[in-house]
Design a protein around this motif. Structure first.
Motif, PDB file in Angstrom:
ATOM      1  N   THR A 198       0.843  -1.190   0.000  1.00 30.57           N
ATOM      2  CA  THR A 198       0.000   0.000   0.000  1.00 30.57           C
ATOM      3  C   THR A 198       0.879   1.242   0.000  1.00 30.57           C
ATOM      4  OG1 THR A 198      -1.724  -1.167   1.233  1.00 30.57           O
ATOM      5  CG2 THR A 198      -1.816   1.231   1.253  1.00 30.57           C
ATOM      6  N   ALA A 199       0.646   2.111  -0.980  1.00 30.17           N
ATOM      7  CA  ALA A 199       1.373   3.378  -1.097  1.00 30.17           C
ATOM      8  C   ALA A 199       0.459   4.497  -0.628  1.00 30.17           C
ATOM      9  CB  ALA A 199       1.803   3.613  -2.541  1.00 30.17           C
ATOM     10  N   CYS A 200       0.977   5.370   0.240  1.00 34.74           N
ATOM     11  CA  CYS A 200       0.171   6.459   0.805  1.00 34.74           C
ATOM     12  C   CYS A 200       0.949   7.764   0.815  1.00 34.74           C
ATOM     13  CB  CYS A 200      -0.221   6.142   2.251  1.00 34.74           C
ATOM     14  SG  CYS A 200      -1.211   4.649   2.446  1.00 34.74           S
ATOM     15  N   ALA A 201       0.199   8.867   0.810  1.00 36.68           N
ATOM     16  CA  ALA A 201       0.770  10.205   0.952  1.00 36.68           C
ATOM     17  C   ALA A 201      -0.203  11.050   1.762  1.00 36.68           C
ATOM     18  CB  ALA A 201       1.012  10.841  -0.408  1.00 36.68           C
ATOM     19  N   ARG A 202       0.337  11.988   2.520  1.00 35.72           N
ATOM     20  CA  ARG A 202      -0.479  12.961   3.242  1.00 35.72           C
ATOM     21  C   ARG A 202       0.326  14.236   3.396  1.00 35.72           C
ATOM     22  NH1 ARG A 202      -0.514  11.525   9.703  1.00 35.72           N
ATOM     23  NH2 ARG A 202       1.739  11.388   9.920  1.00 35.72           N
ATOM     24  N   THR A 203      -0.389  15.313   3.633  1.00 38.37           N
ATOM     25  CA  THR A 203       0.295  16.576   3.873  1.00 38.37           C
ATOM     26  C   THR A 203       0.673  16.665   5.345  1.00 38.37           C
ATOM     27  OG1 THR A 203      -1.782  17.742   4.296  1.00 38.37           O
ATOM     28  CG2 THR A 203      -0.953  17.749   2.025  1.00 38.37           C
ATOM     29  N   VAL A 204       1.794  17.303   5.605  1.00 37.37           N
ATOM     30  CA  VAL A 204       2.240  17.607   6.968  1.00 37.37           C
ATOM     31  C   VAL A 204       2.660  19.075   6.973  1.00 37.37           C
ATOM     32  CG1 VAL A 204       2.891  15.247   7.616  1.00 37.37           C
ATOM     33  CG2 VAL A 204       4.548  16.692   6.458  1.00 37.37           C
ATOM     34  N   SER A 205       2.971  19.598   8.135  1.00 38.14           N
ATOM     35  CA  SER A 205       3.226  21.038   8.257  1.00 38.14           C
ATOM     36  C   SER A 205       4.320  21.550   7.327  1.00 38.14           C
ATOM     37  CB  SER A 205       3.556  21.391   9.705  1.00 38.14           C
ATOM     38  OG  SER A 205       4.735  20.714  10.106  1.00 38.14           O
ATOM     39  N   ASN A 206       5.342  20.761   7.060  1.00 37.26           N
ATOM     40  CA  ASN A 206       6.466  21.242   6.249  1.00 37.26           C
ATOM     41  C   ASN A 206       6.546  20.612   4.860  1.00 37.26           C
ATOM     42  OD1 ASN A 206       7.173  18.727   7.232  1.00 37.26           O
ATOM     43  ND2 ASN A 206       9.311  19.273   7.618  1.00 37.26           N
ATOM     44  N   GLY A 207       5.513  19.850   4.459  1.00 33.33           N
ATOM     45  CA  GLY A 207       5.552  19.233   3.137  1.00 33.33           C
ATOM     46  C   GLY A 207       4.619  18.048   3.025  1.00 33.33           C
ATOM     47  N   TYR A 208       5.191  16.899   2.639  1.00 32.50           N
ATOM     48  CA  TYR A 208       4.406  15.698   2.359  1.00 32.50           C
ATOM     49  C   TYR A 208       5.073  14.479   2.983  1.00 32.50           C
ATOM     50  CZ  TYR A 208       2.499  18.888  -1.073  1.00 32.50           C
ATOM     51  OH  TYR A 208       1.928  19.985  -1.669  1.00 32.50           O
ATOM     52  N   ASP A 209       4.281  13.657   3.622  1.00 33.43           N
ATOM     53  CA  ASP A 209       4.739  12.408   4.225  1.00 33.43           C
ATOM     54  C   ASP A 209       4.287  11.285   3.305  1.00 33.43           C
ATOM     55  OD1 ASP A 209       5.608  10.447   5.996  1.00 33.43           O
ATOM     56  OD2 ASP A 209       4.060  10.841   7.500  1.00 33.43           O
ATOM     57  N   VAL A 210       5.212  10.410   2.911  1.00 31.23           N
ATOM     58  CA  VAL A 210       4.868   9.268   2.066  1.00 31.23           C
ATOM     59  C   VAL A 210       5.165   7.982   2.822  1.00 31.23           C
ATOM     60  CG1 VAL A 210       5.261  10.560  -0.057  1.00 31.23           C
ATOM     61  CG2 VAL A 210       7.110   9.188   0.902  1.00 31.23           C
ATOM     62  N   GLN A 211       4.469   6.919   2.441  1.00 31.75           N
ATOM     63  CA  GLN A 211       4.573   5.667   3.194  1.00 31.75           C
ATOM     64  C   GLN A 211       4.352   4.481   2.267  1.00 31.75           C
ATOM     65  OE1 GLN A 211       2.563   5.330   7.165  1.00 31.75           O
ATOM     66  NE2 GLN A 211       1.166   4.067   6.012  1.00 31.75           N
TER      67      GLN A 211
ATOM     68  N   VAL B 252       9.450  11.944   5.023  1.00 26.82           N
ATOM     69  CA  VAL B 252       8.834  13.260   4.881  1.00 26.82           C
ATOM     70  C   VAL B 252       9.649  14.080   3.886  1.00 26.82           C
ATOM     71  CG1 VAL B 252       8.257  15.427   6.038  1.00 26.82           C
ATOM     72  CG2 VAL B 252       7.815  13.247   7.184  1.00 26.82           C
ATOM     73  N   PHE B 253       8.993  14.521   2.833  1.00 30.48           N
ATOM     74  CA  PHE B 253       9.592  15.432   1.866  1.00 30.48           C
ATOM     75  C   PHE B 253       9.297  16.845   2.362  1.00 30.48           C
ATOM     76  CE2 PHE B 253       9.210  11.584  -0.587  1.00 30.48           C
ATOM     77  CZ  PHE B 253      10.346  11.588  -1.380  1.00 30.48           C
ATOM     78  N   ALA B 254      10.285  17.486   2.961  1.00 32.90           N
ATOM     79  CA  ALA B 254      10.127  18.829   3.523  1.00 32.90           C
ATOM     80  C   ALA B 254      10.311  19.854   2.410  1.00 32.90           C
ATOM     81  CB  ALA B 254      11.123  19.046   4.653  1.00 32.90           C
ATOM     82  N   VAL B 255       9.293  19.962   1.556  1.00 33.84           N
ATOM     83  CA  VAL B 255       9.382  20.817   0.370  1.00 33.84           C
ATOM     84  C   VAL B 255       8.383  21.973   0.410  1.00 33.84           C
ATOM     85  CG1 VAL B 255      10.283  18.961  -1.084  1.00 33.84           C
ATOM     86  CG2 VAL B 255       7.801  19.318  -0.921  1.00 33.84           C
ATOM     87  N   GLY B 256       7.665  22.121   1.514  1.00 33.24           N
ATOM     88  CA  GLY B 256       6.681  23.191   1.616  1.00 33.24           C
ATOM     89  C   GLY B 256       5.434  22.886   0.812  1.00 33.24           C
ATOM     90  N   VAL B 257       4.778  23.912   0.352  1.00 27.42           N
ATOM     91  CA  VAL B 257       3.522  23.787  -0.392  1.00 27.42           C
ATOM     92  C   VAL B 257       3.815  23.574  -1.871  1.00 27.42           C
ATOM     93  CG1 VAL B 257       1.388  24.963  -1.023  1.00 27.42           C
ATOM     94  CG2 VAL B 257       2.343  25.271   1.267  1.00 27.42           C
ATOM     95  N   ARG B 258       3.352  22.471  -2.412  1.00 23.75           N
ATOM     96  CA  ARG B 258       3.557  22.159  -3.831  1.00 23.75           C
ATOM     97  C   ARG B 258       2.257  21.730  -4.505  1.00 23.75           C
ATOM     98  NH1 ARG B 258       7.313  24.997  -3.412  1.00 23.75           N
ATOM     99  NH2 ARG B 258       9.474  24.366  -3.324  1.00 23.75           N
ATOM    100  N   GLY B 259       1.101  21.977  -3.879  1.00 25.61           N
ATOM    101  CA  GLY B 259      -0.180  21.597  -4.479  1.00 25.61           C
ATOM    102  C   GLY B 259      -0.474  20.127  -4.266  1.00 25.61           C
ATOM    103  N   SER B 260      -0.904  19.442  -5.328  1.00 24.87           N
ATOM    104  CA  SER B 260      -1.252  18.018  -5.246  1.00 24.87           C
ATOM    105  C   SER B 260      -0.044  17.167  -5.602  1.00 24.87           C
ATOM    106  CB  SER B 260      -2.406  17.697  -6.193  1.00 24.87           C
ATOM    107  OG  SER B 260      -3.568  18.363  -5.777  1.00 24.87           O
ATOM    108  N   CYS B 261       0.343  16.287  -4.675  1.00 22.95           N
ATOM    109  CA  CYS B 261       1.505  15.423  -4.874  1.00 22.95           C
ATOM    110  C   CYS B 261       1.169  14.003  -4.447  1.00 22.95           C
ATOM    111  CB  CYS B 261       2.700  15.917  -4.064  1.00 22.95           C
ATOM    112  SG  CYS B 261       3.225  17.594  -4.452  1.00 22.95           S
ATOM    113  N   ARG B 262       1.898  13.050  -4.999  1.00 23.25           N
ATOM    114  CA  ARG B 262       1.694  11.648  -4.627  1.00 23.25           C
ATOM    115  C   ARG B 262       3.031  10.951  -4.418  1.00 23.25           C
ATOM    116  NH1 ARG B 262      -0.331   8.787 -10.265  1.00 23.25           N
ATOM    117  NH2 ARG B 262       1.494   9.336 -11.514  1.00 23.25           N
TER     118      ARG B 262
END
Length: 129
Positions: A43-56, A98-108
């Motif tokens: 299972t591949a997952c993504a969610r937003t976090v305060s500093n970017g995107y967390d993937v799992q 966690v990809f600490a990339v800030g706001v980048r819109g919709s990411c996966r």
């Protein structure tokens, strides 16, 4: 007069409780909800976090033993990010980054499995500025 003071104190306490509940709910929602896609292999997952995107990535046992995999983050606005390196994962294990990339819109999340030669994608997590 004594009754008025009690009512005022009760109202203040109620507002404090409501205010505390709102603050708690806001901090509890600091991370976005997981956007997952389920595959036979995991299972591949993504969610937003305060500093970017967390993937799992969660690896299913059906995929065999340990696999050599790598994360990247792919965004609809053309941005693509890699992580510091690949890793090994075994059945029933979960790895995240966690990809600490800030706001980048919709990411996966993009999970590249070098062992099987397959690539897996999560759903899109959206972070707006």
């Amino acid at each position: 007069m004594n009754i008025a003071k009690r009512m005022g104190a009760a109202a203040a306490a109620a507002l404090t409780i409501v205010g505390g509940t709102v603050a708690f709910a806001s901090s509890a929602n600091a991370a976005g909800s997981w956007q997952c896609r389920h595959w036979t292999e995991g299972t591949a997952c993504a969610r937003t976090v305060s500093n970017g995107y967390d993937v799992q990535w969660y690896k299913q046992p059906e995929a065999g033993g340990a696999h050599h995999v790598d994360f990247s983050l792919e965004c609809t606005n053309g941005y693509t990010y890699g992580d510091p390196g690949s890793f090994w994962i075994d059945s029933y294990q979960t790895r995240s980054y966690v990809f600490a990339v800030g706001v980048r819109g919709s990411c996966r999340a993009v999970v590249t499995d070098y062992t099987s030669g397959k690539t897996f994608y999560s759903g899109y997590a959206t972070k707006l500025g």
